[in-house]
Design an enzyme around this catalytic site. Structure first.
Site, mmCIF file in Angstrom:
data_model
loop_
_atom_site.group_PDB
_atom_site.id
_atom_site.type_symbol
_atom_site.label_atom_id
_atom_site.label_comp_id
_atom_site.label_asym_id
_atom_site.label_seq_id
_atom_site.Cartn_x
_atom_site.Cartn_y
_atom_site.Cartn_z
ATOM 1 N N CYS A 235 93.485 1.006 -45.263
ATOM 2 C CA CYS A 235 92.723 0.522 -44.552
ATOM 3 C C CYS A 235 91.844 1.688 -43.644
ATOM 4 O O CYS A 235 92.503 2.538 -43.182
ATOM 5 C CB CYS A 235 93.189 -0.541 -43.283
ATOM 6 S SG CYS A 235 91.927 -1.563 -42.415
ATOM 7 N N GLN B 66 108.370 11.465 -50.837
ATOM 8 C CA GLN B 66 108.861 10.264 -51.402
ATOM 9 C C GLN B 66 110.123 10.675 -52.667
ATOM 10 O O GLN B 66 110.467 9.505 -53.175
ATOM 11 C CB GLN B 66 107.842 9.531 -52.359
ATOM 12 C CG GLN B 66 106.775 9.193 -51.280
ATOM 13 C CD GLN B 66 107.354 7.780 -50.467
ATOM 14 O OE1 GLN B 66 108.330 7.088 -50.833
ATOM 15 N NE2 GLN B 66 106.551 7.623 -49.378
HETATM 16 N N1 PLP Z 1 103.654 12.831 -47.936
HETATM 17 C C1 PLP Z 1 103.751 11.623 -48.833
HETATM 18 C C2 PLP Z 1 104.263 11.620 -50.084
HETATM 19 C C3 PLP Z 1 104.020 10.457 -47.943
HETATM 20 O O1 PLP Z 1 104.385 9.226 -48.483
HETATM 21 C C4 PLP Z 1 103.983 10.492 -46.633
HETATM 22 C C5 PLP Z 1 104.171 9.437 -45.828
HETATM 23 O O2 PLP Z 1 103.717 8.222 -46.268
HETATM 24 C C6 PLP Z 1 103.818 11.650 -45.882
HETATM 25 C C7 PLP Z 1 103.496 12.878 -46.843
HETATM 26 C C8 PLP Z 1 103.742 11.554 -44.545
HETATM 27 O O3 PLP Z 1 104.763 11.733 -43.789
HETATM 28 P P1 PLP Z 1 104.935 11.482 -42.361
HETATM 29 O O4 PLP Z 1 104.933 9.922 -42.320
HETATM 30 O O5 PLP Z 1 106.484 11.852 -42.058
HETATM 31 O O6 PLP Z 1 104.215 12.339 -41.628
#
Ligand code: PLP
Length: 412
Positions: free
Chosen positions: A348, A199
Site C-alpha cells: 500500500c 529474512q
Molecule cells: N529487510 C528485509 C528483507 C525485510 O523483510 C525487512 C522487514 O520487513 C527489513 C529489511 C526491515 O526490517 P525492520 O522492520 O526491522 O526495520
C-alpha cells in the site's frame, strides 16, 4: 526480583477465535523465553550500561552477554556485533556508512544492488544515487534469484559496495550471497559486501567464518526472529570502517551512538540463542515439511494455482502463490475474517495498492502480482493449523471466483 509471569502467546493471540498466523515474514510472535529474559530489564533491572555504578554495570554485563549470544549465532567475534533499532537502520548504516566517505571526498563510487531488495536498501540506494553514487540495480530471473554472473558482469574498477539480500521477504528465494561475495573479492578485495539477512536470520545457518567469510556486513532484525520490534544488529567484519549514521556518544565502539536499548538487546540475544538451538535440532526441515504440505495441498485443490519463484532455493517457512483471477486483497480480507493472517504481493503506497516490485521484477504482470498471496509459517505453526488452512483457503478462493463470475455475468 519478582517472578515474571510470562504469557503463552497462543491464548493471547487466539482470543475468542482459533486464529492461524501465516504472516511470520511480516513479524514473528515474541517467544515466551524471550519475554522472560527481557522483563527484568524493564523493571528493577534498569540502569545505563555506560554508568560506572552497580546498576550500570549489571546492564553492561547483560548487553555484553547478549552480544556474545548474537556472535555465536553468526559464528563471529562479539566485537563485530553492532546493536541497532532493526533491519532498516542496519541496512542504512551499511549503505551510508560505506559510501558517505566517497561522497565527502567527491570520489567516484559504484554500488551494485538488486531490484528485489527491501525498501530499506532500495530507498537508501536511491538517496545515495541522488547524491552522486553510481548505482546498478540487477534484475532477478523468473525464479526470483539474481545470478552471480550478473554481479560479475556489473563489477567496475570503482565498485565500492555490493548489497544483496540473503533471503527475499516475499518469495523466500535465497540468493547465492557466498558465491557473489567470493567473485567480488576476487575482482577487488577492497569491495565491501553487505547482505540484508533479515529474512534469513533464525531460519538458515549464518556462518561468518564459513560460507559467508567474504561478507563484510550483515543486517538482522529482531522482530523477524522472535524478539520484539525495534531491535536489530549489524555484523561489521573487523577492519571494515563505517561512518556512523548518528552523531552522539561513543556507544557500540563509535559505530552507533545512543544509549543501548537494554531490554531489546537482551531479548535479541536470547532469541539468537534459541535460533541456534532450533537450527542445531534441524527444526528447519520440519518447518519446510509443513510449508510443503500447505503448498502442495493448495496447488492440488485450487485450479490454476502456481508458485511464484524458486521452490528449491528458499527459506523453509515461505510460499508465494498466485491464484489467477483472484484479487489477493479481497482474498486476504476474506481469510482474515475466517481467522487466517496472510499477506499479499502488493504494497500500500500513498493510499493505493501497488503490485509488488519483487514480483514485477521477476516478470509477473501487474494482474498476476495482484493475485499473489504470501504465506509465511512460524516456528509455532502446527500440522492442525495447516490442515485447517487447507480447508479454508481453497473454499474461499472458489467462493471469490464464483462471486467474480456472477458479477461478470450481471455485467457489473
Ligand atoms: N529487510 C528485509 C528483507 C525485510 O523483510 C525487512 C522487514 O520487513 C527489513 C529489511 C526491515 O526490517 P525492520 O522492520 O526491522 O526495520
Amino acid at each position: 526480583m519478582a517472578a515474571c509471569r510470562v504469557w503463552a502467546w497462543p491464548s493471547l493471540y487466539n482470543r475468542g477465535m482459533q486464529r492461524i498466523y501465516l504472516d511470520a515474514n511480516a513479524t514473528t510472535p515474541v517467544l515466551p523465553e524471550v519475554v522472560e529474559a527481557m522483563l527484568p530489564y524493564l523493571a528493577e533491572g534498569f540502569g545505563n550500561p555506560s554508568s560506572a555504578h552497580h546498576s550500570g554495570q549489571r546492564t553492561r554485563s547483560a548487553v555484553e552477554q547478549a552480544r556474545g549470544s548474537a556472535a555465536r549465532m553468526l559464528n563471529c567475534s562479539a566485537q563485530e556485533i553492532v546493536f541497532s533499532s532493526g533491519g532498516t537502520e542496519s541496512d542504512n548504516l551499511a549503505l551510508s556508512g560505506v559510501l558517505q566517505p566517497y561522497l565527502d571526498r567527491r570520489e567516484p563510487a559504484h554500488l551494485i544492488t538488486t531490484q528485489i531488495e527491501h525498501h530499506a536498501v532500495l530507498h537508501a540506494a536511491q538517496a545515495l544515487e541522488a547524491r552522486g553514487i553510481e548505482v546498478t540495480c540487477l534484475a532477478p530471473g523468473s525464479d526470483g534469484i539474481v545470478s552471480p554472473e550478473a554481479f560479475a558482469a556489473a563489477l567496475r574498477p570503482h565498485t565500492r559496495l555490493i548489497s544483496i539480500m540473503l533471503a527475499n521477504n516475499e518469495t523466500g528465494a535465497v540468493q547465492p550471497v557466498g558465491k557473489i561475495a567470493r567473485i567480488a573479492k576476487a575482482y577487488n578485495p577492497q569491495i565491501v559486501v553487505h547482505t540484508d539477512a533479515v529474512q534469513a536470520a533464525g531460519k538458515l545457518p549464518l556462518d561468518m567464518a564459513g560460507e559467508f567469510k567474504n561478507v563484510d556486513l550483515l543486517a538482522v532484525s529482531g522482530h523477524k526472529m522472535y524478539a520484539p520490534q525495534g531491535t536489530g544488529m549489524l555484523f561489521v567484519r573487523k577492519g571494515v570502517a563505517l561512518t556512523p549514521l548518528f552523531l552522539g556518544g561513543p556507544h557500540e565502539r563509535q559505530r552507533r551512538a545512543g544509549t543501548e536499548n537494554v531490554p531489546g538487546i537482551v531479548a535479541l540475544g536470547r532469541a539468537a540463542g534459541l535460533a541456534l538451538d532450533w537450527l542445531k535440532a534441524s527444526r528447519g526441515s520440519h518447518l519446510a515439511s509443513l510449508r510443503d504440505r500447505l503448498e502442495a495441498g493448495l496447488l492440488a485443490a485450487v485450479p490454476g494455482a502456481a508458485v511464484n519463484g524458486s521452490t528449491t532455493c528458499r527459506t523453509p517457512n515461505t510460499t508465494n502463490l498466485r491464484f489467477d483471477g483472484i484479487d489477493a486483497e479481497a482474498l486476504l480480507i476474506a481469510l482474515d475474517i475466517q481467522g487466517i493472517a496472510a499477506s499479499f504481493g502488493a504494497a500500500c503506497q500513498s493510499g493505493a495498492t501497488e503490485p509488488s516490485h519483487v514480483l514485477l521484477a521477476m516478470g509477473l504482470t501487474p494482474a498476476q502480482a495482484r493475485s499473489s498471496l504470501r504465506l509465511s509459517l512460524s516456528r509455532m505453526s502446527t500440522q492442525d493449523e495447516i490442515e485447517r488452512a487447507l480447508e479454508i483457503i481453497p473454499a474461499t478462493v472458489a467462493r471469490l471466483r464464483g462471486l467474480a463470475k456472477k458479477e461478470k455475468q450481471a455485467g457489473l
